[in-house]
Motif scaffolding. Structure first.
Motif, PDB file in Angstrom:
ATOM      1  N   ASN A 264       0.817  -1.219   0.000  1.00  0.00           N
ATOM      2  CA  ASN A 264       0.000   0.000   0.000  1.00  0.00           C
ATOM      3  C   ASN A 264       0.851   1.269   0.000  1.00  0.00           C
ATOM      4  N   ASP A 265       2.125   1.141  -0.353  1.00  0.00           N
ATOM      5  CA  ASP A 265       3.042   2.285  -0.450  1.00  0.00           C
ATOM      6  C   ASP A 265       3.092   3.113   0.836  1.00  0.00           C
ATOM      7  N   GLN A 266       2.995   2.424   1.953  1.00  0.00           N
ATOM      8  CA  GLN A 266       3.112   3.120   3.235  1.00  0.00           C
ATOM      9  C   GLN A 266       4.565   3.041   3.709  1.00  0.00           C
ATOM     10  N   PRO A 267       4.996   4.024   4.473  1.00  0.00           N
ATOM     11  CA  PRO A 267       6.391   4.006   4.935  1.00  0.00           C
ATOM     12  C   PRO A 267       6.670   2.779   5.812  1.00  0.00           C
ATOM     13  N   ALA A 268       7.804   2.188   5.588  1.00  0.00           N
ATOM     14  CA  ALA A 268       8.196   0.999   6.353  1.00  0.00           C
ATOM     15  C   ALA A 268       8.528   1.379   7.792  1.00  0.00           C
ATOM     16  N   ILE A 269       8.270   0.459   8.711  1.00  0.00           N
ATOM     17  CA  ILE A 269       8.601   0.625  10.131  1.00  0.00           C
ATOM     18  C   ILE A 269       9.656  -0.407  10.492  1.00  0.00           C
ATOM     19  N   LEU A 270      10.660   0.044  11.219  1.00  0.00           N
ATOM     20  CA  LEU A 270      11.686  -0.900  11.665  1.00  0.00           C
ATOM     21  C   LEU A 270      11.044  -2.033  12.458  1.00  0.00           C
ATOM     22  N   VAL A 271      11.520  -3.239  12.158  1.00  0.00           N
ATOM     23  CA  VAL A 271      10.967  -4.411  12.851  1.00  0.00           C
ATOM     24  C   VAL A 271      11.117  -4.270  14.356  1.00  0.00           C
ATOM     25  N   THR A 272      12.252  -3.711  14.796  1.00  0.00           N
ATOM     26  CA  THR A 272      12.528  -3.603  16.228  1.00  0.00           C
ATOM     27  C   THR A 272      11.639  -2.572  16.924  1.00  0.00           C
ATOM     28  N   GLN A 273      10.920  -1.771  16.137  1.00  0.00           N
ATOM     29  CA  GLN A 273       9.993  -0.811  16.714  1.00  0.00           C
ATOM     30  C   GLN A 273       8.615  -1.420  16.972  1.00  0.00           C
ATOM     31  N   ASN A 274       8.426  -2.619  16.496  1.00  0.00           N
ATOM     32  CA  ASN A 274       7.147  -3.303  16.678  1.00  0.00           C
ATOM     33  C   ASN A 274       7.218  -4.182  17.928  1.00  0.00           C
ATOM     34  N   PRO A 275       6.334  -3.997  18.912  1.00  0.00           N
ATOM     35  CA  PRO A 275       6.380  -4.817  20.142  1.00  0.00           C
ATOM     36  C   PRO A 275       6.205  -6.308  19.868  1.00  0.00           C
ATOM     37  N   TRP A 276       5.551  -6.663  18.772  1.00  0.00           N
ATOM     38  CA  TRP A 276       5.379  -8.084  18.454  1.00  0.00           C
ATOM     39  C   TRP A 276       6.705  -8.757  18.137  1.00  0.00           C
ATOM     40  N   PHE A 277       7.700  -7.975  17.734  1.00  0.00           N
ATOM     41  CA  PHE A 277       9.035  -8.542  17.494  1.00  0.00           C
ATOM     42  C   PHE A 277       9.599  -9.130  18.783  1.00  0.00           C
ATOM     43  N   TYR A 278       9.435  -8.406  19.884  1.00  0.00           N
ATOM     44  CA  TYR A 278       9.981  -8.871  21.164  1.00  0.00           C
ATOM     45  C   TYR A 278       9.163 -10.045  21.727  1.00  0.00           C
ATOM     46  N   ILE A 279       7.861 -10.015  21.441  1.00  0.00           N
ATOM     47  CA  ILE A 279       7.042 -11.165  21.848  1.00  0.00           C
ATOM     48  C   ILE A 279       7.499 -12.412  21.102  1.00  0.00           C
ATOM     49  N   ALA A 280       7.708 -12.273  19.778  1.00  0.00           N
ATOM     50  CA  ALA A 280       8.155 -13.411  18.979  1.00  0.00           C
ATOM     51  C   ALA A 280       9.521 -13.903  19.441  1.00  0.00           C
ATOM     52  N   LEU A 281      10.443 -12.971  19.690  1.00  0.00           N
ATOM     53  CA  LEU A 281      11.793 -13.346  20.102  1.00  0.00           C
ATOM     54  C   LEU A 281      11.773 -14.058  21.461  1.00  0.00           C
ATOM     55  N   THR A 282      11.027 -13.481  22.409  1.00  0.00           N
ATOM     56  CA  THR A 282      10.988 -14.048  23.759  1.00  0.00           C
ATOM     57  C   THR A 282      10.374 -15.439  23.764  1.00  0.00           C
ATOM     58  N   THR A 283       9.255 -15.607  23.091  1.00  0.00           N
ATOM     59  CA  THR A 283       8.584 -16.907  23.113  1.00  0.00           C
ATOM     60  C   THR A 283       9.407 -17.973  22.387  1.00  0.00           C
ATOM     61  N   MET A 284      10.112 -17.607  21.323  1.00  0.00           N
ATOM     62  CA  MET A 284      10.958 -18.584  20.631  1.00  0.00           C
ATOM     63  C   MET A 284      12.135 -19.012  21.507  1.00  0.00           C
ATOM     64  N   VAL A 285      12.721 -18.045  22.225  1.00  0.00           N
ATOM     65  CA  VAL A 285      13.806 -18.387  23.148  1.00  0.00           C
ATOM     66  C   VAL A 285      13.296 -19.298  24.258  1.00  0.00           C
ATOM     67  N   LEU A 286      12.133 -18.955  24.837  1.00  0.00           N
ATOM     68  CA  LEU A 286      11.551 -19.794  25.882  1.00  0.00           C
ATOM     69  C   LEU A 286      11.226 -21.185  25.359  1.00  0.00           C
ATOM     70  N   GLY A 287      10.698 -21.249  24.130  1.00  0.00           N
ATOM     71  CA  GLY A 287      10.409 -22.548  23.532  1.00  0.00           C
ATOM     72  C   GLY A 287      11.660 -23.393  23.390  1.00  0.00           C
ATOM     73  N   THR A 288      12.756 -22.763  22.938  1.00  0.00           N
ATOM     74  CA  THR A 288      14.025 -23.481  22.799  1.00  0.00           C
ATOM     75  C   THR A 288      14.516 -23.981  24.151  1.00  0.00           C
ATOM     76  N   LEU A 289      14.439 -23.128  25.176  1.00  0.00           N
ATOM     77  CA  LEU A 289      14.890 -23.524  26.510  1.00  0.00           C
ATOM     78  C   LEU A 289      14.061 -24.673  27.071  1.00  0.00           C
ATOM     79  N   LEU A 290      12.752 -24.645  26.823  1.00  0.00           N
ATOM     80  CA  LEU A 290      11.900 -25.725  27.315  1.00  0.00           C
ATOM     81  C   LEU A 290      12.223 -27.040  26.617  1.00  0.00           C
TER      82      LEU A 290
END
Length: 318
Positions: A264-290
Motif C-alpha cells: 500500500n506504499d506506506q512508509p516501512a517501520i523498523l521491525v525492532t519498533q514493533n512490540p510483536w518482534f519482542y514477543i516473537a523473540l521471547t517466546t521462541m527463546v523460551l520454547g528453545t529452553l523448554l
C-alpha cells in the motif's frame, strides 16, 4: 509373623528405653518374631549410646547411625534397605505413636492383603494453629493431587508389605507422601486405620514452620514426577511447542504487516519498533529452553546413578 519395626529418630534419648520396653511387651504378648531397627539421624545427645547398649544386650535390636543429620526420608530409606521382616512397621520415637497399634496394622497386611496401611490420627494433641490446620490443608491437597482417599498422609505409624518398601525410593523430604510413592510404583491396595495419638512426653518437636512450605513444594514435585517423571519431554516439549507457536504467529504477523505496508506504499517501520518482534523473540527463546530442558531431563533419566543421599557412620547387629 516376622515383623520389622523401623524407627527414625533425632535426639530422643529420654524416650528410647521406654519405647523399646513397650514394643517388646507388645511383641511378646502376641508371639511375634521381630527386629527393631533404630536409625539415629545425627543425634547430638546420648541416643546412639543407648541404642548401642540395647543392641549389645538384645540381638533383635539393630542400629544405624548417620554421620550427620540427613533427614527423616533418608533415615527411613536406610531402615527399609536393612529390614528383613515380611511386614514392616514404621513409627516415630517420641512415644506419640502407640506400639499397641502394631498387631492390628500387621493383621491388615497379613490377613486382609493390604500393600500399605497408613495410620490416621483422628484425634490429635498437637497445636491447632501450629500443626492441625496446616496438616489438614496438606492432606486435602495430597488427596486432590494423588487420588488417594487418606486422611493423614504424614502419620509416622504405617505398615507395609516387604515388597513395597523394597520397591520405593524415599528421598529428599518425601516421607510425607510414601503412600503416593507406593501408588505410583504400582501398589494399589492402600488402606487406613484410626490410631491413637498421644501427647509428647519428653522433649520438643523437631519440626519447624519451614516443613509446611517444604511440604507443599514436595507435593508439587511428587505430582510432577507421578505425571511426567518417566517422560519429561511430554511436559517440557508441550510447553515448548506452545511457545514456538506463539513466536511463529507473532513473526508471521510482523511479516504480514510489513508486506501490507509495502503493497500500500506506506512508509516501512523498523521491525525492532514493533512490540510483536519482542514477543516473537521471547517466546521462541523460551520454547528453545523448554525443549532443551526436556532433552536434558530425558538424558538424566536414562543415565542417572542410583546414589544414596545419606552416609552411614556405624551399624550394630547387621
Amino acid at each position: 509373623m516376622n515383623l520389622s519395626v523401623v524407627i527414625p529418630l533425632l535426639n530422643e534419648e529420654e524416650s528410647l528405653q521406654e519405647l523399646y520396653d513397650w514394643i517388646v511387651s507388645v511383641m511378646q504378648s502376641n508371639r511375634f518374631s521381630y527386629e527393631i531397627i533404630f536409625i539415629d539421624d545425627g543425634s547430638t545427645d546420648k541416643s546412639w549410646d543407648l541404642i548401642s547398649k540395647l543392641a549389645d544386650a538384645y540381638p533383635e535390636v539393630k542400629g544405624i547411625r548417620f554421620l550427620r543429620n540427613f533427614g527423616k526420608s533418608q533415615a527411613l530409606h536406610a531402615g527399609f534397605e536393612m529390614a528383613s521382616g515380611d511386614v514392616v512397621i514404621t513409627m516415630d520415637a517420641d512415644l506419640q505413636d502407640s506400639p499397641e497399634e502394631i498387631p492390628e496394622l500387621a493383621a491388615m497386611i497379613n490377613n486382609e492383603n493390604y500393600d500399605l496401611v497408613s495410620g490416621w490420627k483422628k484425634k490429635r494433641y498437637d497445636s491447632v494453629i501450629g500443626k492441625n490446620i496446616p496438616s489438614k490443608l496438606f492432606n486435602w491437597a495430597a488427596r486432590r493431587t494423588s487420588g488417594l482417599k487418606l486422611h493423614d498422609f504424614n502419620c509416622g505409624l504405617k505398615a507395609y508389605k516387604k515388597v513395597v518398601i523394597k520397591n520405593i525410593h524415599v528421598s529428599g523430604e518425601m516421607h510425607r507422601y510414601i503412600p503416593v510413592l507406593a501408588k505410583n510404583a504400582g501398589f494399589q491396595k492402600i488402606g487406613e486405620k484410626v490410631v491413637i495419638h498421644q501427647k509428647r512426653k519428653y522433649g520438643t518437636t523437631k519440626f519447624g514452620m519451614n516443613r509446611f512450605v517444604n511440604g507443599f513444594l514436595d507435593l508439587i514435585t511428587i505430582w510432577f514426577l507421578s505425571k511426567f517423571g518417566k517422560r519429561p519431554m511430554h511436559f517440557f516439549g508441550l510447553w515448548g511447542a506452545f511457545m514456538f507457536f506463539i513466536g511463529f504467529v507473532s513473526a508471521g504477523y510482523i511479516g504480514g504487516l510489513k508486506l501490507y505496508r509495502l503493497y500500500n506504499d506506506q512508509p516501512a517501520i523498523l521491525v525492532t519498533q514493533n512490540p510483536w518482534f519482542y514477543i516473537a523473540l521471547t517466546t521462541m527463546v523460551l520454547g528453545t529452553l523448554l525443549f532443551v530442558a526436556g532433552f536434558l531431563g530425558e538424558m538424566i533419566l536414562r543415565t542417572r546413578p542410583d546414589n544414596k543421599q545419606y552416609r552411614i557412620a556405624e551399624k550394630r547387629n547387621f
